[in-house]
Design a protein around this motif. Structure first.
Motif, short mmCIF file in Angstrom:
data_model
loop_
_atom_site.label_atom_id
_atom_site.label_comp_id
_atom_site.label_asym_id
_atom_site.label_seq_id
_atom_site.Cartn_x
_atom_site.Cartn_y
_atom_site.Cartn_z
N ASN A 49 0.86 -1.18 0.00
CA ASN A 49 0.00 0.00 0.00
C ASN A 49 0.90 1.23 0.00
N VAL A 50 0.95 1.93 -1.13
CA VAL A 50 1.82 3.08 -1.28
C VAL A 50 0.98 4.36 -1.27
N THR A 51 1.31 5.27 -0.36
CA THR A 51 0.60 6.55 -0.29
C THR A 51 1.12 7.51 -1.36
N ILE A 52 0.22 8.14 -2.06
CA ILE A 52 0.58 9.15 -3.07
C ILE A 52 0.31 10.52 -2.45
N PRO A 53 1.36 11.26 -2.10
CA PRO A 53 1.13 12.54 -1.42
C PRO A 53 0.47 13.56 -2.33
N ALA A 54 -0.35 14.42 -1.70
CA ALA A 54 -0.97 15.52 -2.44
C ALA A 54 -0.15 16.78 -2.22
N SER A 55 0.03 17.54 -3.27
CA SER A 55 0.76 18.80 -3.14
C SER A 55 -0.14 19.85 -2.48
N ARG A 56 0.46 20.60 -1.58
CA ARG A 56 -0.27 21.68 -0.94
C ARG A 56 -0.45 22.82 -1.93
N GLY A 57 -1.60 23.48 -1.87
CA GLY A 57 -1.89 24.54 -2.82
C GLY A 57 -0.93 25.71 -2.70
N MET A 58 -0.71 26.40 -3.81
CA MET A 58 0.15 27.58 -3.80
C MET A 58 -0.59 28.79 -3.23
N ILE A 59 0.18 29.69 -2.65
CA ILE A 59 -0.34 30.99 -2.25
C ILE A 59 0.41 32.03 -3.07
N LEU A 203 -6.05 24.32 1.36
CA LEU A 203 -4.67 24.18 0.89
C LEU A 203 -4.14 22.75 0.92
N LYS A 204 -4.54 21.95 1.88
CA LYS A 204 -3.84 20.69 2.13
C LYS A 204 -4.11 19.59 1.11
N GLY A 205 -5.26 19.57 0.45
CA GLY A 205 -5.53 18.53 -0.52
C GLY A 205 -5.81 17.18 0.13
N THR A 206 -5.99 16.15 -0.72
CA THR A 206 -6.30 14.80 -0.24
C THR A 206 -5.29 13.81 -0.83
N PRO A 207 -4.51 13.09 0.01
CA PRO A 207 -3.54 12.12 -0.52
C PRO A 207 -4.23 10.98 -1.25
N GLY A 208 -3.54 10.40 -2.23
CA GLY A 208 -4.04 9.22 -2.92
C GLY A 208 -3.31 7.98 -2.42
N GLU A 209 -3.62 6.81 -3.04
CA GLU A 209 -2.93 5.58 -2.65
C GLU A 209 -2.95 4.59 -3.81
N MET A 210 -1.99 3.64 -3.75
CA MET A 210 -1.90 2.59 -4.76
C MET A 210 -1.66 1.27 -4.04
N LYS A 211 -2.53 0.25 -4.31
CA LYS A 211 -2.40 -1.08 -3.72
C LYS A 211 -2.09 -2.09 -4.83
N TYR A 212 -1.12 -2.97 -4.57
CA TYR A 212 -0.79 -4.01 -5.55
C TYR A 212 -0.17 -5.21 -4.83
N GLU A 213 -0.29 -6.40 -5.49
CA GLU A 213 0.29 -7.63 -4.93
C GLU A 213 1.77 -7.70 -5.31
N VAL A 227 -5.10 -1.51 -7.23
CA VAL A 227 -6.13 -0.51 -6.95
C VAL A 227 -5.44 0.85 -6.86
N TYR A 228 -5.89 1.80 -7.66
CA TYR A 228 -5.25 3.12 -7.71
C TYR A 228 -6.27 4.20 -7.35
N LYS A 229 -5.93 4.99 -6.35
CA LYS A 229 -6.76 6.11 -5.94
C LYS A 229 -5.94 7.38 -6.09
N PRO A 230 -6.28 8.25 -7.02
CA PRO A 230 -5.44 9.42 -7.29
C PRO A 230 -5.46 10.43 -6.14
N ALA A 231 -4.38 11.19 -6.06
CA ALA A 231 -4.30 12.28 -5.08
C ALA A 231 -4.97 13.52 -5.66
N PHE A 232 -5.58 14.30 -4.79
CA PHE A 232 -6.18 15.57 -5.19
C PHE A 232 -5.38 16.68 -4.52
N ASN A 233 -4.69 17.46 -5.33
CA ASN A 233 -3.85 18.52 -4.79
C ASN A 233 -4.69 19.63 -4.16
N GLY A 234 -4.06 20.35 -3.25
CA GLY A 234 -4.74 21.44 -2.57
C GLY A 234 -5.08 22.58 -3.53
#
Length: 758
Positions: A49-59, A203-213, A227-234
């Motif tokens: 189970n690999v976490t895909i980090p979401a980028s924080r939004g720019m200011i 700003l913080k967004g929502t991290p994604g994840e990837m699951k594989y055998e 199983v791939y769940k994309p990250a949503f950036n801030g």
């Protein structure tokens, strides 16, 4: 014998049968009863189970210049087992010490880390090696290459035990610029302060994840399920501030901060027509990239602009003045006795800065000089408690403004008795925040509307560029009429335009019409007595008066020179910032125009025709034009003027209005006037003049020979004619200031230190 054999066989068979039954039960339990649980455990072991980090939004600022964003970062990792296997302990310790500056004893502890008697396989080098930038990464890479070359020569393994883990971190490219607005995130990426914390959900967004055998090595199995769940950036946030104006603000503040060494300073700039914040800064400040630096004090993080209350002193007089104008109680030409005034039911008077006063003067002169007596009469005697309190509340005091910044505070303003009503009229006994003050002066500038201040312009989705939230101009209420606002502005303009007695003269900007008000509030010590060595000085104003583009408040808490006031310290900061900001904003000077070939020329406006006009009409005409003036004599109409109608006027030049025949007039007291002003007056009176010395008029001698008057002027250079304002107490949270005190305490203060450039 046979029976024994049969018995043994029976026992053995029974035992085997029992074991078989137990085995069947166990198998049934594992595969059926607990089958799902064991299946999940097995899946867990071979599933990654690999976490895909979401980028924080720019200011960004209002023009899209980046103020905060995520950038690649690298954490330094050491592998003690590999390091010791290749004998690189000393090299690693020395190299990382030189690159990261980390203590060698701490590095030694990391390199020698063990668990269960064995060297550990991996350790992060914190804090110096945690999320380092590209420069440090390049140095680590070069150092690693040197180690690998060394291993190759010694014919050892190719692993050095030194590596980098790629991550991301929050980066503020302009360092301290707008630090108190932006706030910061900690080294784990968690929002801590400022806008980073206030709008963290955007700003913080929502991290994604990837699951594989995977196999035992962690490699993905062929044709395995994934199983791939994309990250949503801030979301990206655009602010209302302009980073150029923000720079002008912080640059001007630093100069004064170094000279006067105050406890703190605050400056806020806004567009008064929209209340979009164009810049906001405090000193001391901090660098959000290195917030953990031991040299950074906790007070450096405090945003005084919204989190601190202070006693404003004479800048608060704008409320009293505006209320009196709105109620048609303010007559600029009416006279009153300056110096001191008694509040009903008290035996100790309230004083002007000069306890003896300036004699019988007009209310307009009282505004220019920031006479406490004038404002007590306006606020206490004319407006009265109920109407004064109404205007205080209508201008937004005693309530939060609602700006999009964390920690905003406000204090309720009560006026229980006549003393409190009188002193509140000139800014004593009330607690306000800088952002409230700025909103109030902006209401005067924009035609009487109190607006909600905003620092966020819009929020957009980075994936599609759509604006999901935008900020509009929010009108809280109409406080005074547009006509009353315009009239109030004209009087505040005179505070700056009158270069002789105007307390705001140091905010004068050639080519721009400036309105403003100074303030000085003396602090009180633990014994509730005024400490004249400590004060809070300020200036608040806007420009250009005829079409306001910027409103600004400057507050300096406790400059190290007790003899300076808001006019001396705060007004020059206003002048420096606004004189840079207006040309940058494309606002032309009123005395310049472009010729046909594109060149800029300076125009000198001509003196208007004022003779034969009623004095009241002449004064109003000059007020509307933002021209400083002085009336000589007590006649009802203008007999003569200087300079004459049609004469090109110099920037800031005053017009003198003669209302009586010269042979019937006595020469006015010219002490304290500049030579130019004295000569203008005497020319108007047709007096011959002789001058001795240089500077300002210190003495005058009038002689009359054969019906021809002659005046001898003696001039002396003087120290800065700046004075300090009304002796008010102050109350600043997070920064200083003390408790309220009574009017009697106020009146007992030292003469000449109790009221100021008001």
């Amino acid at each position: 014998m046979i029976k024994r054999i049969k018995l043994r066989a029976l026992l053995i068979g029974g035992f085997i049968t029992l074991l078989f039954v137990v085995l069947l039960i166990r198998v049934f339990t594992l595969q059926v009863v607990k089958g799902q649980d064991w299946h999940e455990r097995a899946v867990f072991q071979w599933t990654r189970n690999v976490t895909i980090p979401a980028s924080r939004g720019m200011i960004t600022d209002r023009n899209g210049d980046v103020l905060a964003s995520d950038i690649p970062a690298y954490t330094v990792i050491v592998n003690p087992a590999v390091i010791h296997e290749n004998g690189l302990e000393n090299e690693i310790i020395e190299g990382l010490h030189n690159i990261l500056g980390k203590d060698e004893s701490e590095l030694k502890e990391l390199v020698n880390a063990k668990k269960d008697g064995k060297y550990r396989p991996g350790r992060e080098v914190r804090n110096e090696g945690w999320k380092v930038d590209e420069t440090k990464k390049a140095q680590i890479d070069d150092f690693n290459k040197e180690l690998m070359d060394q291993l190759e020569k010694e014919k050892k393994g190719m692993e050095t035990g030194l590596g980098l883990l790629k991550e991301q971190k929050r980066y503020y490219p302009n360092g301290t610029l707008a630090a108190h607005i932006l706030g910061y995130t900690d080294r784990n990426g968690e929002a801590v302060a400022g806008l980073e914390a206030y709008i963290d959900d955007y700003l913080k967004g929502t991290p994604g994840e990837m699951k594989y055998e995977s196999d035992r090595q962690g490699d993905q199995l062929p044709q395995a399920n994934m199983v791939y769940k994309p990250a949503f950036n801030g979301k990206n946030v655009k602010l209302t501030i302009d980073d150029t104006i923000q720079y002008y603000i912080e640059d001007a503040m630093k100069e004064t901060y170094e000279q006067y060494k105050p406890i703190s300073m605050t400056v806020i700039a806004a567009n008064p027509k929209t209340m979009e914040i164009l810049g906001m800064a405090n000193l001391p400040t901090f660098n959000p990239n290195t917030y953990w630096d031991p040299a950074t004090d906790q007070k450096d993080f405090f945003n005084y602009a919204v989190k601190a209350t202070y006693e404003p002193g004479s800048t608060f007089k704008i409320v009293t003045l505006a209320g009196a104008v709105q109620e048609r109680l303010f007559n600029p030409n009416a006279f009153y006795q300056s110096g001191q005034i008694y509040v009903k039911g008290t035996h100790t008077p309230l004083h002007d800065i000069v306890r003896s006063g300036w004699g019988q003067i007009t209310y307009l002169e009282g505004v220019k000089r920031s006479s406490n007596v004038a404002f007590v009469k306006l606020g206490s005697e004319m407006l009265g408690k109920d109407r004064l309190l109404k205007y205080i509340n209508d201008f937004g005091f005693g309530q939060k403004t609602g700006i999009e910044l964390p920690g905003e505070i406000s204090k309720t303003i009560n006026l229980p008795g006549p003393v409190e009503v009188a002193t509140a009229s000139y800014g004593h006994g009330v607690s306000v925040t800088p952002i409230q003050q700025l909103a109030a002066i902006s209401a005067v500038a924009n035609g009487g509307k109190l607006l909600k201040p905003h620092i966020i312009k819009e929020i957009t989705d980075p994936d599609n560029g759509k604006v999901i939230k935008s900020t509009n101009t929010d009108v809280v209420r109409q406080v005074i009429s547009p006509e009353a606002a315009k009239e109030t502005s004209s009087y505040l303009e005179q505070v700056v335009a009158d270069r002789a007695i105007g307390t705001g003269k140091h905010a004068y900007i050639e080519g721009y019409r400036v309105a403003g008000k100074t303030g000085t509030a003396v602090k009180y010590g633990p014994d509730l007595k005024p400490d004249y060595s400590k004060s809070v000085v300020s200036f608040i104003g806007f420009a250009p008066v005829n079409d306001p583009k910027i409103a600004l408040i400057v507050i300096v808490d406790q400059p190290n020179d007790p003899d300076v006031g808001g006019g001396m310290v705060a007004a020059p900061i206003f002048k420096k910032i606004v004189s840079q900001a207006l040309p940058y904003m494309g606002v032309p000077k009123s005395n310049t125009k472009k010729t046909s070939n594109g060149k800029t020329t300076v125009e000198r406006p001509e003196a208007p025709t004022l003779t034969k006009l009623a004095v009241k009409d002449a004064k109003q005409k000059l007020l509307n034009a933002g021209v400083d003036f002085e009336t000589i004599g007590k006649g009802a109409s203008v007999i003569r003027q200087f300079p004459a109608a049609g004469t090109p006027m110099s920037p800031g030049q005053r017009i003198y209005l003669l209302t009586e025949e010269t042979d019937k007039m006595t020469v006015p007291d010219l002490k304290g006037e500049s030579l130019r002003d004295a000569l203008d007056i005497l020319t108007l009176l047709k007096c011959s003049v002789t001058v001795q010395g240089e500077g300002y008029v210190s003495e005058q001698l009038v002689t009359d020979k054969n019906g021809k008057r002659s005046v001898q002027l003696t001039l002396k250079p003087v120290k800065d004619d700046e004075t300090s304002e009304d002796a008010s107490s102050s109350s600043t949270e997070g920064g200083s200031i003390s408790e309220d005190t009574s009017a009697d305490d106020l009146a007992d203060g030292k003469s000449g230190k109790e009221a100021g450039d008001n």
